[in-house]
Scaffold this active site. Structure first.
Site, PDB file in Angstrom:
ATOM      1  N   GLU A   1      -4.628 -12.082   4.155  1.00 34.00           N
ATOM      2  CA  GLU A   1      -5.538 -11.158   3.465  1.00 34.00           C
ATOM      3  C   GLU A   1      -7.001 -11.550   3.724  1.00 34.00           C
ATOM      4  OE1 GLU A   1      -4.499  -8.458   2.187  1.00 34.00           O
ATOM      5  OE2 GLU A   1      -6.001  -7.737   0.772  1.00 34.00           O
TER       6      GLU A   1
ATOM      7  N   GLU B   1      -3.287  -1.868   9.233  1.00 36.47           N
ATOM      8  CA  GLU B   1      -4.545  -1.675   9.971  1.00 36.47           C
ATOM      9  C   GLU B   1      -4.515  -2.188  11.415  1.00 36.47           C
ATOM     10  OE1 GLU B   1      -4.378  -2.550   6.805  1.00 36.47           O
ATOM     11  OE2 GLU B   1      -5.371  -0.850   5.850  1.00 36.47           O
TER      12      GLU B   1
ATOM     13  N   THR C   1      -7.583   7.944   5.838  1.00 34.68           N
ATOM     14  CA  THR C   1      -7.517   6.488   5.773  1.00 34.68           C
ATOM     15  C   THR C   1      -6.127   6.024   5.332  1.00 34.68           C
ATOM     16  OG1 THR C   1      -8.677   4.515   4.985  1.00 34.68           O
ATOM     17  CG2 THR C   1      -8.424   6.317   3.413  1.00 34.68           C
TER      18      THR C   1
ATOM     19  N   GLU D   1      -7.164   5.233  -4.868  1.00 32.63           N
ATOM     20  CA  GLU D   1      -5.807   5.112  -4.328  1.00 32.63           C
ATOM     21  C   GLU D   1      -5.038   6.424  -4.509  1.00 32.63           C
ATOM     22  OE1 GLU D   1      -4.615   2.866  -2.502  1.00 32.63           O
ATOM     23  OE2 GLU D   1      -5.717   1.023  -2.902  1.00 32.63           O
TER      24      GLU D   1
END
Ligand SMILES: *[C@@H]1O[C@H](CO)[C@@H](O)[C@H](O)[C@H]1NC(C)=O
Ligand SMILES: *[C@@H]1O[C@H](CO)[C@@H](O)[C@H](O)[C@H]1NC(C)=O
Ligand SMILES: *[C@@H]1O[C@H](CO)[C@@H](O)[C@H](O)[C@H]1NC(C)=O
Ligand SMILES: *[C@@H]1O[C@H](CO)[C@@H](O)[C@H](O)[C@H]1NC(C)=O
Ligand SMILES: *[C@@H]1O[C@H](CO)[C@@H](O)[C@H](O)[C@H]1NC(C)=O
Ligand SMILES: *[C@@H]1O[C@H](CO)[C@@H](O)[C@H](O)[C@H]1NC(C)=O
Ligand SMILES: *[C@@H]1O[C@H](CO)[C@@H](O)[C@H](O)[C@H]1NC(C)=O
Length: 799
Positions: free
Chosen positions: A387, A421, A512, A138
C-alpha cells in the site's frame, strides 16, 4: 567569441553486457502469445471471474460482498458505524452486483446478467433506503458509475447487430431504462452532501436519513479526490436525466478548489468542509488526489471540455516541475509541499500505479513507460504492491551507509487488497505499444491470481506482505477492475466490444472504477441548456437561484494560467516553442520500437536504462524471506530467458550502461513562485549557435534546476568516466575572483523539462551583483560558473 559545442566532446561509451540475462535458465512459463495462447489466457481470466462471481452469488448475494476464505456474506458493520474502512464502500445495496453489471456484459455472462437485472428491477424501489453511512466518493464511482455504464451500454450499443454479441439482444430489447431511474434515485440520495454552506461536500452520508445521522467524526476530513471526482459521474447523470443540479453542485466544488491552488499550481490533499479550510499543504499523485487529475483529463474527453484539459495540463506540468524524480531509467512522483515543492515523503503508494495509464491516455508515452517500470520492479520483488512502498531511506545518511536493508524496511503500509491500478496501466501500455512485455506481465499476474491469490470463494489479497498473511475480503474492484483489465489486456483479437470499430468516435473513457462511459448526443437532455454558464468575467451564472446557499460571486472559474513573459532575442531567424505545449499537442510513439507495427518484438531490450532502477532502488527492492529469493524459476516479469529468446529476435544488442556514481542535486535561484512566469522555451530552428532542441531561458531567476555533479573518476549518467582533462577543458580563464573546483555541473532538468543529451541551455548575458560575485560568474567562453564549478551545458548567448 568562440563557442564550442558539447557535441564535439567525445563520450567514451563502455558497454557491459548484463550478466543476469545469461544467468536465467530454467523457466516455468511457455509464453508464445499466439492467438491460441492469448485466447487461453483470457479464457483463464474469465474462469477466475466466474469463480469469484459464482461464489458471490452462492454465498454473498444479495449482500455487498462475499468473504473469499470463509465463504460468508459480508456487508456494513452496523454495530460500529464509525468503522469507515469497512463501511465506506458498503451500503447493503448488493455492491458486487452494481459494480459488475458491465463486467458481465464484457465477459458475455448473459444468463447472470439477466438474472441480476430482473432482481434489481423487482427490488429497485427502496433498494437504496438503507440505514448505512457510505462514502459519497466510493458510492459514486462504484455504484452510481456502474449503473450509468450498464444503462449506456444497454441503451446505446446494441441497437444494431454487433458481431459476437447476438446473445445480448433479448436483454437489450427488454431493457426499459430502469437502471437510470436507479442511478437518479441514488444520485438524489448523495447530492445533499454537496449542499453545504461552503460548497465543499461532506465526505459521507446516510443513505436513508441523509446528513443528519452522520457523526461529526466522519465529516471533518474530505480529500481532494473525494470532493472533486464525482463531477464526472454527476455531470453525466445531469445530462442523462435533465436534472442539472448534479452537474451544478459538483462544478461549484471543482472550480472553487481549483481556484485555490497554490502559486505552483498544486492542490493540497485534505480539506475540512465545515470550516472551509485546507488541512494540509501536501500534494502528490496517489491516495487522496489521484482521480482529481484523472477526471480532469477524462472529463475533457467525455464532455469535450477545454477548461478541464487546461486543469490537467497545468497540473501535469506542475508535477513534472516540482515532483518528478529520475527520468532516464525510471520516473517517480513523490509527495511534495504545495508551496515550495520540497519532497515530503519517502514513499509512493499502490494507488499511484494508475498514473502511467493516465499518462498513456494523455499522450505522455515515454513518461508512462518510465513510471510503470518502477511498479513492475516492485511487483517482481513482492509479488504485489505494498500500500505504501519506501523508495529511498532519507534519514541519517551516515548510519544508513552501514545498514543492511531488509524487505520490511521498504514496506510502510503492508497490505495488498488485489488493487487493479498496476494491471490497468499495463493494459493501457499494451494497447499503446503492442509490446509483448506487457503480455508477459499479464501472464505472470494471472499465474499469481490462479495460485497464490486464489481462495475457496473467490480471490483474496494480502493483509500483510511482510509475512504473506491473507485477507478475508474481496472488494468489488477485484472482479470489476483487476480481472476486467487483465481480460481486456489479452483481447488482442479485439473481440470485446470496447475494442471494436463502432466504439471509435464515441469519446468513451473508463471511469476510475473501470466502468466504460460515453455520452451520445441523442442522450444529452441538457444539450442546449445554459443552466451553468460561465461568462467572460469568469462569473458563474445559473438559472435557478434558490438552489444556492451562498452568493455565487464567491466562485470563479479561473483556468487561465499566467503566460511567460517572452524576451526578444533580436534574431529573426530563431523560432521558439513552449516545450510543454508541444508535449501535449501530439501523441508520442513507442520510443524504443524500431518498427512500430512489428508485433511479437519487444523494444525493451533496446532501452539501455531498463535495469537502472534495480540499482537506483536497490535498498527498497529486497524480497521478503517467505518468497523465493531468486528469479531463476522464471517468476520474473521482465526479460526472462524464455521471453528474451522469443521476443527480441535473438538480437544481442541488450546492453546495460554502468550505474551512474555521480551525485544529483537541485539548485534554485530567486523566488520559487516566479517559476510560472519565467520563460523556458525550445528552439525549433538552427541559427549559427543555437540548434533545434536547445533550450532558451532569458535569465536565471525562477529556475528550478536538477544538476549532476561530474567529478574525476565517477561514471556519469551517460555511462562516461569523467577525466581530469575533460574538467580542465571547460575551465577557461576568467577575471572573477572565483577559484575553479575539480568538478563540473551538468543540467539534467530545468523547470520540469528534461535534458537528455547534447542539448544546451542558452541565456542572455548578466552581471552578478556584489553579493553573488564570489559564487557566480561566466567563463571566457560563455559558460556559467557556480561556486567554482563550470556548468557544462549552459551558455550565454551574445547576439
Ligand atoms: C512448459 O513446457 C514444459 C515442457 O513442454 C512443461 O513441462 C511445463 O509444464 C510447461 N509450463 C507451463 C507453465 O505450462
Ligand atoms: C475455456 O476453454 C475451454 C476449452 O475450450 C472451455 O471448455 C471452457 O468453457 C472455457 N472457459 C471459459 C470460461 O470460457
Ligand atoms: C440488508 O439487505 C438485506 C437484503 O436486501 C435485507 O434483508 C436486510 O434486512 C438488510 N439489512 C439491514 C440491517 O437493513
Ligand atoms: C434547463 O434546466 C432548467 C433547470 O432544470 C429547466 O427548468 C429547463 O427546462 C431546462 N431547459 C431545457 C431546454 O432542457
Ligand atoms: C462579473 O464579474 C465582474 C468582474 O469580476 C464584476 O464586475 C461583475 O459585477 C460581475 N457580474 C455579475 C453579473 O455578477
Ligand atoms: C485569475 O487569475 C489571474 C492570475 O492569477 C488573476 O490575475 C485574476 O484576477 C484571476 N481572476 C479572477 C476572477 O480572480
Ligand atoms: C539543425 O542542425 C543540426 C545539426 O547540424 C541538424 O541535425 C538538424 O537537422 C538541424 N535542424 C533544423 C531544424 O534545421
Amino acid at each position: 567569441m568562440l563557442l564550442k559545442r558539447l557535441s564535439s566532446v567525445i563520450f567514451i561509451h563502455l558497454i557491459l553486457l548484463c550478466t543476469f540475462i545469461n544467468a536465467l535458465d530454467s523457466l516455468s512459463f511457455n509464453s508464445s502469445f499466439t492467438k491460441e495462447h492469448l485466447r487461453s489466457l483470457s479464457n483463464e481470466t474469465k474462469s477466475l471471474f466466474i469463480h469469484g462471481w459464482d461464489s458471490y452469488m452462492k454465498y454473498g448475494f444479495p449482500f455487498d460482498e462475499v468473504r473469499p476464505i470463509t465463504c460468508e456474506a459480508y456487508g456494513p458493520d452496523y454495530k460500529n458505524v464509525e468503522n469507515s474502512v469497512r463501511n465506506d464502500a458498503m451500503g447493503n445495496i448488493s455492491s458486487t452486483v452494481l459494480d459488475n453489471l458491465d463486467t458481465l456484459i464484457i465477459m458475455k455472462e448473459y444468463d447472470q446478467l439477466e438474472y441480476v437485472l430482473s432482481y434489481l428491477k423487482e427490488n429497485q424501489v427502496g433498494l437504496f433506503d438503507q440505514n448505512t453511512i457510505v462514502q459519497v466518493f466510493e458510492t459514486t464511482i462504484r455504484h452510481l458509475g456502474g449503473l450509468l455504464s450498464a444503462h449506456i451500454i444497454l441503451t446505446d450499443l446494441f441497437k444494431n447487430k454487433v458481431k459476437g454479441y447476438e446473445g445480448i439482444r433479448k436483454i437489450v430489447e427488454n431493457y426499459d431504462g430502469f437502471l437510470l431511474d436507479m442511478a437518479y434515485d441514488l444520485g438524489l440520495k448523495l447530492i445533499p452532501s454537496y449542499k453545504t454552506s461552503t460548497n465543499i461536500p461532506v465526505p459521507r452520508i446516510n443513505l436513508l436519513k441523509g446528513l443528519k445521522s452522520v457523526p461529526p467524526s466522519l465529516q471533518r476530513d474530505a480529500c481532494t479526490s473525494g470532493a472533486t471526482t464525482p463531477i464526472l459521474e454527476f455531470t453525466l447523470l445531469s445530462k442523462l436525466t435533465g436534472d442539472y443540479q448534479f452537474q451544478y453542485y459538483t462544478s461549484l466544488t471543482w472550480w472553487k478548489l481549483w481556484s485555490s491552488k497554490s502559486e505552483l499550481n498544486l492542490l493540497p490533499m485534505t480539506i475540512d468542509p465545515i470550516s472551509n479550510q485546507w488541512k494540509d499543504s501536501i500534494t502528490g499523485i496517489g491516495a487522496s488526489i489521484d482521480s482529481f487529475y484523472e477526471y480532469a483529463a477524462k472529463s475533457s474527453i467525455l464532455f469535450n471540455d477545454d477548461s478541464m484539459w487546461n486543469v490537467y495540463t497545468t497540473s501535469y506540468k506542475a508535477l513534472l516541475t516540482h515532483s518528478a524524480q529520475g527520468g532516464l531509467g525510471s520516473l517517480i512522483f513523490p509527495n511534495i509541499n504545495i508551496n515550495d515543492g520540497v519532497v515530503f515523503s519517502d514513499w509512493i503508494d499502490s494507488l499511484s500505479a494508475f498514473w502511467s495509464g493516465l499518462q498513456v491516455l494523455t499522450g505522455q508515452l515515454t513518461d508512462a513507460i518510465r513510471t510503470h517500470v518502477v511498479y513492475m520492479k516492485i511487483w517482481n520483488t513482492f509479488e504485489s504492491i505494498p500500500e505504501r512502498w519506501i523508495f529511498q531511506h532519507f534519514d541519517n545518511k551516515k548510519k544508513l551507509k552501514k545498514k543492511v536493508f531488509k524487505a520490511d524496511d521498504s514496506i510502510n503500509l503492508e497490505w495488498y487488497p488485489l488493487r487493479p491500478e498496476f494491471i490497468e496501466s499495463t493494459y493501457y501500455l499494451y494497447r499503446a505499444t503492442k509490446d509483448p512485455m506487457y503480455l508477459n506481465i499479464g501472464e505472470r499476474i494471472l499465474h499469481l491470481l490462479k495460485t497464490k491469490y486464489s481462495a475457496p470463494c473467490g480471490l483474496c489479497g494480502l493483509q500483510n506482505i511482510k509475512n504473506g498473511i491473507r485477507q478475508n475480503r474481496m472488494e468489488t474492484f477485484v472482479l470489476g477492475e483487476t480481472l476486467k483489465y487483465l481480460y481486456l489486456l489479452f483481447d488482442e483479437e479485439n473481440e470485446v466490444f470496447l475494442h471494436q470499430d463502432f466504439m471509435k468516435g464515441k469519446n468513451w473513457i473508463f471511469s476510475t472504477e473501470a466502468h466504460p462511459l460515453w455520452l451520445d448526443k441523442n442522450m444529452d437532455k441538457l444539450k442546449d441548456n445554459k443552466t451553468i454558464f460561465i461568462d467572460s468575467h469568469d462569473n458563474v451564472t445559473i438559472s435557478n437561484k434558490e438552489l444556492i446557499s451562498k452568493p455565487i460571486s464567491s466562485f470563479y472559474r479561473n483556468v487561465s494560467i499566467v503566460q511567460p513573459f517572452y524576451v526578444d532575442i533580436n534574431n529573426e531567424n530563431v523560432y521558439k516553442i513552449d516545450p510543454f505545449a508541444e508535449r501535449f499537442n501530439y501523441c508520442q510513439l513507442n520510443p524504443w520500437q524500431k518498427s512500430p507495427n512489428s508485433f511479437l518484438e519487444s523494444s525493451y531490450y533496446r532501452w539501455n536504462a531498463f535495469f537502472s532502477s534495480d540499482y537506483s532502488f536497490k535498498n527498497s527492492l529486497i524480497k521478503p524471506r517467505y518468497l523465493p529469493q531468486t528469479s531463476l524459476d522464471g517468476s520474473t516479469m521482465e526479460l526472462n530467458r524464455n521471453f528474451y529468446d522469443k521476443f527480441t529476435m535473438f538480437d544481442t544488442d541488450l546492453i546495460c550502461p554502468r550505474v551512474a556514481t555521480t551525485l544529483f542535486y537541485e539548485v534554485f535561484w530567486g523566488d520559487i513562485k516566479l517559476i510560472n512566469e519565467v520563460e523556458v522555451s525550445e528552439i525549433v530552428s538552427n541559427d549559427t549557435l543555437m540548434l533545434s532542441n536547445d533550450l532558451w531561458v532569458p535569465n536565471l531567476y525562477g529556475l528550478r534546476i536538477v544538476v549532476e555533479e561530474l567529478v574525476i573518476d565517477k561514471v556519469d549518467s551517460f555511462n562516461t568516466v569523467i577525466t581530469e582533462e575533460y574538467i580542465n577543458s571547460l575551465q577557461h580563464q576568467q577575471e572573477s575572483e572565483i577559484k575553479f573546483e575539480k568538478a563540473v555541473l551538468r543540467i539534467k532538468k530545468i523547470n520540469g523539462v528534461n535534458l537528455y543529451s547534447n542539448q544546451i541551455v542558452w541565456t542572455l548575458p548578466f552581471e552578478a551583483n556584489n553579493e553573488e560575485k564570489s559564487a557566480i560568474g561566466i567563463t571566457d567562453d560563455g559558460r556559467l560558473i557556480i561556486q567554482g564549478k563550470v556548468v557544462e551545458n549552459l551558455l550565454v548567448y551574445y547576439s
